[in-house]
Design a protein around this motif. Structure first.
Motif, PDB file in Angstrom:
ATOM      1  N   SER A 182      -2.347  -8.020  -8.219  1.00 46.91           N
ATOM      2  CA  SER A 182      -2.643  -6.585  -8.197  1.00 46.91           C
ATOM      3  C   SER A 182      -2.881  -6.091  -6.778  1.00 46.91           C
ATOM      4  O   SER A 182      -2.390  -5.023  -6.384  1.00 46.91           O
ATOM      5  N   ASN A 183      -3.618  -6.846  -5.997  1.00 51.67           N
ATOM      6  CA  ASN A 183      -3.953  -6.384  -4.654  1.00 51.67           C
ATOM      7  C   ASN A 183      -2.809  -6.580  -3.670  1.00 51.67           C
ATOM      8  O   ASN A 183      -2.637  -5.772  -2.752  1.00 51.67           O
ATOM      9  N   ARG A 184      -2.016  -7.605  -3.872  1.00 51.43           N
ATOM     10  CA  ARG A 184      -0.796  -7.714  -3.068  1.00 51.43           C
ATOM     11  C   ARG A 184       0.144  -6.557  -3.367  1.00 51.43           C
ATOM     12  O   ARG A 184       0.752  -5.981  -2.467  1.00 51.43           O
ATOM     13  N   GLY A 185       0.261  -6.223  -4.639  1.00 50.88           N
ATOM     14  CA  GLY A 185       1.118  -5.099  -5.022  1.00 50.88           C
ATOM     15  C   GLY A 185       0.605  -3.786  -4.480  1.00 50.88           C
ATOM     16  O   GLY A 185       1.388  -2.935  -4.033  1.00 50.88           O
ATOM     17  N   LEU A 186      -0.722  -3.596  -4.494  1.00 48.62           N
ATOM     18  CA  LEU A 186      -1.308  -2.371  -3.962  1.00 48.62           C
ATOM     19  C   LEU A 186      -1.034  -2.255  -2.467  1.00 48.62           C
ATOM     20  O   LEU A 186      -0.613  -1.197  -1.981  1.00 48.62           O
ATOM     21  N   ARG A 187      -1.238  -3.345  -1.745  1.00 44.48           N
ATOM     22  CA  ARG A 187      -0.985  -3.291  -0.298  1.00 44.48           C
ATOM     23  C   ARG A 187       0.480  -2.972  -0.013  1.00 44.48           C
ATOM     24  O   ARG A 187       0.785  -2.124   0.840  1.00 44.48           O
ATOM     25  N   ALA A 188       1.382  -3.633  -0.702  1.00 42.97           N
ATOM     26  CA  ALA A 188       2.811  -3.385  -0.481  1.00 42.97           C
ATOM     27  C   ALA A 188       3.159  -1.926  -0.763  1.00 42.97           C
ATOM     28  O   ALA A 188       3.938  -1.301  -0.034  1.00 42.97           O
ATOM     29  N   ALA A 189       2.575  -1.374  -1.821  1.00 40.68           N
ATOM     30  CA  ALA A 189       2.855   0.021  -2.175  1.00 40.68           C
ATOM     31  C   ALA A 189       2.343   0.974  -1.106  1.00 40.68           C
ATOM     32  O   ALA A 189       3.037   1.911  -0.697  1.00 40.68           O
ATOM     33  N   LEU A 190       1.136   0.746  -0.626  1.00 41.28           N
ATOM     34  CA  LEU A 190       0.557   1.633   0.384  1.00 41.28           C
ATOM     35  C   LEU A 190       1.315   1.559   1.704  1.00 41.28           C
ATOM     36  O   LEU A 190       1.484   2.565   2.394  1.00 41.28           O
ATOM     37  N   LEU A 191       1.781   0.356   2.055  1.00 41.94           N
ATOM     38  CA  LEU A 191       2.508   0.189   3.310  1.00 41.94           C
ATOM     39  C   LEU A 191       3.886   0.846   3.270  1.00 41.94           C
ATOM     40  O   LEU A 191       4.530   0.997   4.308  1.00 41.94           O
ATOM     41  N   GLY A 192       4.318   1.236   2.102  1.00 32.64           N
ATOM     42  CA  GLY A 192       5.612   1.898   1.984  1.00 32.64           C
ATOM     43  C   GLY A 192       5.602   3.340   2.449  1.00 32.64           C
ATOM     44  O   GLY A 192       6.657   3.985   2.509  1.00 32.64           O
ATOM     45  N   THR A 220     -13.165  -3.827  -8.597  1.00 33.16           N
ATOM     46  CA  THR A 220     -13.315  -2.741  -7.629  1.00 33.16           C
ATOM     47  C   THR A 220     -13.573  -3.268  -6.219  1.00 33.16           C
ATOM     48  O   THR A 220     -13.130  -2.657  -5.241  1.00 33.16           O
ATOM     49  N   THR A 221     -14.266  -4.405  -6.106  1.00 30.93           N
ATOM     50  CA  THR A 221     -14.525  -4.951  -4.769  1.00 30.93           C
ATOM     51  C   THR A 221     -13.232  -5.399  -4.099  1.00 30.93           C
ATOM     52  O   THR A 221     -13.004  -5.123  -2.913  1.00 30.93           O
ATOM     53  N   THR A 222     -12.360  -6.064  -4.838  1.00 32.18           N
ATOM     54  CA  THR A 222     -11.083  -6.466  -4.240  1.00 32.18           C
ATOM     55  C   THR A 222     -10.208  -5.247  -3.955  1.00 32.18           C
ATOM     56  O   THR A 222      -9.509  -5.208  -2.937  1.00 32.18           O
ATOM     57  N   TYR A 223     -10.269  -4.257  -4.830  1.00 32.90           N
ATOM     58  CA  TYR A 223      -9.515  -3.022  -4.607  1.00 32.90           C
ATOM     59  C   TYR A 223      -9.976  -2.332  -3.325  1.00 32.90           C
ATOM     60  O   TYR A 223      -9.157  -1.913  -2.492  1.00 32.90           O
ATOM     61  N   LEU A 224     -11.295  -2.235  -3.138  1.00 31.53           N
ATOM     62  CA  LEU A 224     -11.821  -1.572  -1.948  1.00 31.53           C
ATOM     63  C   LEU A 224     -11.523  -2.377  -0.689  1.00 31.53           C
ATOM     64  O   LEU A 224     -11.294  -1.800   0.381  1.00 31.53           O
ATOM     65  N   TYR A 225     -11.536  -3.694  -0.804  1.00 36.90           N
ATOM     66  CA  TYR A 225     -11.136  -4.531   0.331  1.00 36.90           C
ATOM     67  C   TYR A 225      -9.706  -4.189   0.740  1.00 36.90           C
ATOM     68  O   TYR A 225      -9.417  -3.975   1.929  1.00 36.90           O
ATOM     69  N   THR A 226      -8.802  -4.141  -0.223  1.00 31.61           N
ATOM     70  CA  THR A 226      -7.397  -3.875   0.081  1.00 31.61           C
ATOM     71  C   THR A 226      -7.211  -2.482   0.657  1.00 31.61           C
ATOM     72  O   THR A 226      -6.481  -2.290   1.649  1.00 31.61           O
ATOM     73  N   LEU A 227      -7.861  -1.507   0.068  1.00 28.87           N
ATOM     74  CA  LEU A 227      -7.732  -0.131   0.553  1.00 28.87           C
ATOM     75  C   LEU A 227      -8.254  -0.003   1.975  1.00 28.87           C
ATOM     76  O   LEU A 227      -7.619   0.618   2.840  1.00 28.87           O
ATOM     77  N   GLY A 228      -9.399  -0.606   2.251  1.00 27.37           N
ATOM     78  CA  GLY A 228      -9.955  -0.560   3.593  1.00 27.37           C
ATOM     79  C   GLY A 228      -9.095  -1.317   4.591  1.00 27.37           C
ATOM     80  O   GLY A 228      -8.891  -0.865   5.727  1.00 27.37           O
ATOM     81  N   PHE A 229      -8.582  -2.465   4.174  1.00 23.39           N
ATOM     82  CA  PHE A 229      -7.736  -3.267   5.052  1.00 23.39           C
ATOM     83  C   PHE A 229      -6.497  -2.486   5.459  1.00 23.39           C
ATOM     84  O   PHE A 229      -6.153  -2.419   6.645  1.00 23.39           O
ATOM     85  N   VAL A 230      -5.837  -1.883   4.487  1.00 26.78           N
ATOM     86  CA  VAL A 230      -4.600  -1.169   4.792  1.00 26.78           C
ATOM     87  C   VAL A 230      -4.882   0.093   5.609  1.00 26.78           C
ATOM     88  O   VAL A 230      -4.078   0.476   6.475  1.00 26.78           O
ATOM     89  N   THR A 231      -6.009   0.740   5.371  1.00 26.17           N
ATOM     90  CA  THR A 231      -6.375   1.907   6.186  1.00 26.17           C
ATOM     91  C   THR A 231      -6.455   1.513   7.656  1.00 26.17           C
ATOM     92  O   THR A 231      -5.919   2.203   8.537  1.00 26.17           O
ATOM     93  N   GLU A 232      -7.118   0.394   7.938  1.00 23.07           N
ATOM     94  CA  GLU A 232      -7.217  -0.079   9.312  1.00 23.07           C
ATOM     95  C   GLU A 232      -5.860  -0.563   9.832  1.00 23.07           C
ATOM     96  O   GLU A 232      -5.499  -0.314  10.994  1.00 23.07           O
ATOM     97  N   GLU A 233      -5.121  -1.260   8.987  1.00 21.71           N
ATOM     98  CA  GLU A 233      -3.799  -1.758   9.376  1.00 21.71           C
ATOM     99  C   GLU A 233      -2.889  -0.603   9.775  1.00 21.71           C
ATOM    100  O   GLU A 233      -2.183  -0.666  10.794  1.00 21.71           O
ATOM    101  N   GLN A 234      -2.888   0.465   8.990  1.00 22.12           N
ATOM    102  CA  GLN A 234      -2.017   1.595   9.298  1.00 22.12           C
ATOM    103  C   GLN A 234      -2.533   2.416  10.475  1.00 22.12           C
ATOM    104  O   GLN A 234      -1.785   3.204  11.043  1.00 22.12           O
ATOM    105  N   GLY A 235      -3.794   2.225  10.834  1.00 18.31           N
ATOM    106  CA  GLY A 235      -4.288   2.848  12.057  1.00 18.31           C
ATOM    107  C   GLY A 235      -3.637   2.250  13.292  1.00 18.31           C
ATOM    108  O   GLY A 235      -3.527   2.904  14.332  1.00 18.31           O
ATOM    109  N   VAL A 236      -3.196   0.996  13.172  1.00 19.36           N
ATOM    110  CA  VAL A 236      -2.512   0.306  14.263  1.00 19.36           C
ATOM    111  C   VAL A 236      -1.004   0.370  14.071  1.00 19.36           C
ATOM    112  O   VAL A 236      -0.253   0.638  15.006  1.00 19.36           O
ATOM    113  N   GLN A 237      -0.546   0.117  12.850  1.00 17.84           N
ATOM    114  CA  GLN A 237       0.877   0.135  12.518  1.00 17.84           C
ATOM    115  C   GLN A 237       1.120   1.146  11.409  1.00 17.84           C
ATOM    116  O   GLN A 237       1.006   0.809  10.224  1.00 17.84           O
ATOM    117  N   PRO A 238       1.412   2.405  11.766  1.00 15.68           N
ATOM    118  CA  PRO A 238       1.620   3.441  10.744  1.00 15.68           C
ATOM    119  C   PRO A 238       2.653   3.057   9.689  1.00 15.68           C
ATOM    120  O   PRO A 238       2.500   3.353   8.515  1.00 15.68           O
TER     121      PRO A 238
END
Length: 216
Positions: free
Chosen positions: A87-97, A141-159
């Motif tokens: 679920s969290n790998r899929g969420l990250r991949a979706a957000l990075l799109g 929810t904890t893993t979901y929030l980890y992924t959301l926060g991670f990708v927010t920071e990731e996209q701050g460096v790599q849009p």
């Protein structure tokens, strides 16, 4: 005279267009006026479907979720760890799109019950394994929030993948921090190899869930 008929303007068509435009202009440049121009309609036409920009962001997040679910195969025999990983790998991949995908998703509310089927299945699966309902909610929810926060920071460096924002040159950072050698060396661990960092962090979170609740 152009007699070609355009597709009717509805919520899905507007959201699809907004998601496409998002990659070009980012969240700050995504205005109702810009979307209306892309659709070749007047901006007031969009207000029949969305009262404001946040309502549109809610619909965009919902559409992102639909696409994520469609692209994330979940197995009927998944254990709770496998389900969290997938679920969290899929969420990250979706957000990075999408440029600023995590920022669009964060804080938005789904416009329907598109998410409830998967939620119900996950909660049923977790509680059958031995989690209480409260523990299952906290783990998910904890893993979901980890992924959301991670990708927010990731996209701050790599849009977008392979696109790096100015100001995040690792070598230049190390030179500026020469008097702080550990902090200088940490730059490569913070701002590079996001795939590995994400997997390590997710594994840490899942190990913490197992240790906290003692569930195999």
């Amino acid at each position: 005279m152009n007699t070609e008929r355009r597709a009717p303007l509805d919520r899905k068509r507007v959201a699809d267009t907004a998601l496409k435009l998002l990659n070009e202009v980012g969240l700050e440049g995504l205005t109702l006026r810009a979307i209306a121009k892309e659709l070749d309609v007047k901006a007031p036409a969009l207000y029949w479907h969305f009262k404001d920009k946040q309502a549109l962001l809610d619909e965009m997040a919902t559409e992102m979720y639909r696409r994520m679910v469609a692209g994330t195969p979940l197995g009927s025999d998944d254990g709770w760890r496998e389900r969290l990983l997938k679920s969290n790998r899929g969420l990250r991949a979706a957000l990075l799109g999408y440029r600023d995908g995590a920022r669009v998703f964060s804080g938005s509310r789904f416009t329907g019950l598109v998410h409830v089927e998967e939620m119900e299945d996950n909660l049923r699966r977790f509680t059958a394994t031995g989690f209480t309902l409260a523990q299952a909610v906290r783990a998910i929810t904890t893993t979901y929030l980890y992924t959301l926060g991670f990708v927010t920071e990731e996209q701050g460096v790599q849009p977008l993948p392979d696109e790096r924002r100015e100001g995040y040159d690792i070598d230049e950072r190390a030179r500026r921090m020469a008097d702080f050698p550990l902090s200088a060396a940490a730059g490569a661990e913070i701002f590079q190899d996001y795939d590995r960092h994400f997997e390590e962090g997710l594994a840490l979170v899942i190990s913490g869930i197992e240790a906290r609740y003692g569930i195999e």
